[in-house]
Design an enzyme around this catalytic site. Sequence first.
Site, PDB file in Angstrom:
ATOM      1  NE  ARG A  10      -3.385  -0.256   2.789  1.00  0.00           N
ATOM      2  CZ  ARG A  10      -3.378  -0.998   3.884  1.00  0.00           C
ATOM      3  NH1 ARG A  10      -2.648  -0.657   4.938  1.00  0.00           N
ATOM      4  NH2 ARG A  10      -4.069  -2.112   3.942  1.00  0.00           N
ATOM      5  CE  LYS A  70      -6.649  -0.516  12.003  1.00  0.00           C
ATOM      6  NZ  LYS A  70      -7.158  -1.228  10.821  1.00  0.00           N
ATOM      7  CB  CYS A 101     -13.149  -4.404   2.293  1.00  0.00           C
ATOM      8  SG  CYS A 101     -13.935  -5.988   2.669  1.00  0.00           S
ATOM      9  CB  CYS A 138     -11.268  -2.236   5.434  1.00  0.00           C
ATOM     10  SG  CYS A 138     -10.068  -3.081   6.494  1.00  0.00           S
TER      11      CYS A 138
END
Length: 513
Positions: A3, A155, A373, A423
């Site tokens: 990513r 995260k 997603c 997500c």
Amino acid sequence: MLRTKNPSGKVPNQLYLTMDDLADEFGIGTLRLTTRQTFQLHGVLKHDLKTVMSSIIRNMGRTLGACGDLNRNVLAPAAPYAKRDYLFAQETADNVAALLTPQSGFYYDMWVDGERFMTAEEPPEVVEARNDNSRGTNFVDSPEPIYGTQFLPRKFKIAVTVPTDNSVDLLTNDIGLVVVSDENGEPQGFNIYVGGGMGRTHRMESTFARIAEPLGYVPKEDILYAVKAIVVTQREHGRRDDRKYSRMKYLISSWGIEKFRDVVEQYYGKKFEASRDLPEWEFKSYLGWHEQGDGAWFCGLHVDSGRVGGNMKKTLREVIEKYKLDVRITPNQNIVLCDIKSEWKRPITTVLAQAGLLQPEFVDPLNQTAMACPAFPLCPLAITEAERGIPSILKRVRAMFEKVGLEYDESVVVRVTGCPNGCARPYMAEVGLVGDGPNSYQVWLGGTPNQTQIARAFMDKVKIHDLEKVFEPLFYNWKLGRQAKESFGEFTTRLGFEKLKELIDSYEGSPNN
């Protein structure tokens, strides 16, 4: 999968063309635009990784901080408006991303043998804020003054925007920043929101999706120090013993916002001011043609689930290469072509339409707001389909609309994920489908079109072939019993789940058929 990291979704022309090449040579032939304004490149083999990574770095990109227990890509509105508040929001996103980027040289040592290709000097205010240790926020004599050796417990996600523009799903982030301007349009400071997060685990009520809440207001010159203080609070007090509970939302939920604010203020060194009043939020897609305000135009293009492949990929490449366009990725998985001259509009529109990249009036309203997603076969966490399943789901929703007499221009926000990690942010949708078994979804209802209200779990284990049994009665009764301009999400919240289940159980079919 790898990513990229693209603050504000900005992708220089050279980087886009490089990613397009890499997808063909080392990936599976497609690019994916993510819900955090980045690229995902799937199918890269381990022995090709250094070649791919070094190519990205040498062509104005990077992957540093796109994954891991640190600050992820910083969102901001993708629209390239030449407006002071938009420019300031995007500049702030760049500065926050720079502030919280890992500082050790290992990344470049690993992928480009120590060469530094990102040569632009950091703004002095970023360097000053990072190095400031007047409140004991830094690790002294460490290559990572903010992160240290352990980085963050989990995260961390940040978004920046301007009033009314909720294209970034502001309240789903650990930190949300909103530019506050004076009557002349000059930015003065920021309202700060904290504690959003989507991930949860099925059948564990102690895990939950949560929307951010107001923390306060800071003047613009203090924003980097305030962000750093919030990050340090999570670093020092976020749970490290169980990753399921290590996001900042759990810390705030445990402490309460008042205690959290008190601790942040100790690291910030000041009291937060009261949040400034803001107008209502709107979801802005930026699809179609828009004037930038500097004599040029931009064009927002809808991409189903962000998957760029086939003839669409080939045509986008030709247009971006021929006209030397920079692009931007939106948080809704779409793409924006920037800095287009007026005389280019007609030929570009024609070429794009031939490849299926249509103007918004030709795209089903359901598709314009939907997200999914990757799920199967690309994500090891997936329980069921999302990206591959959503096209047929949306067609079935449209068929239900027609059956109960809803108009074509009416819509609901549908988001589908293959697992509960969320997500595609299904917990903010009017209709959220969250994978909970083979060909089975947990149904969430109650989000709003402007993404300001969180949905709630309505039903478990709804099989994909039973969607009409659940939704046709609800859509029919929404058409019949809604108040003026009441969205589907607002309707389901007002009636309550018990009443909705009664409507499903008693439904005998629409009299329109």
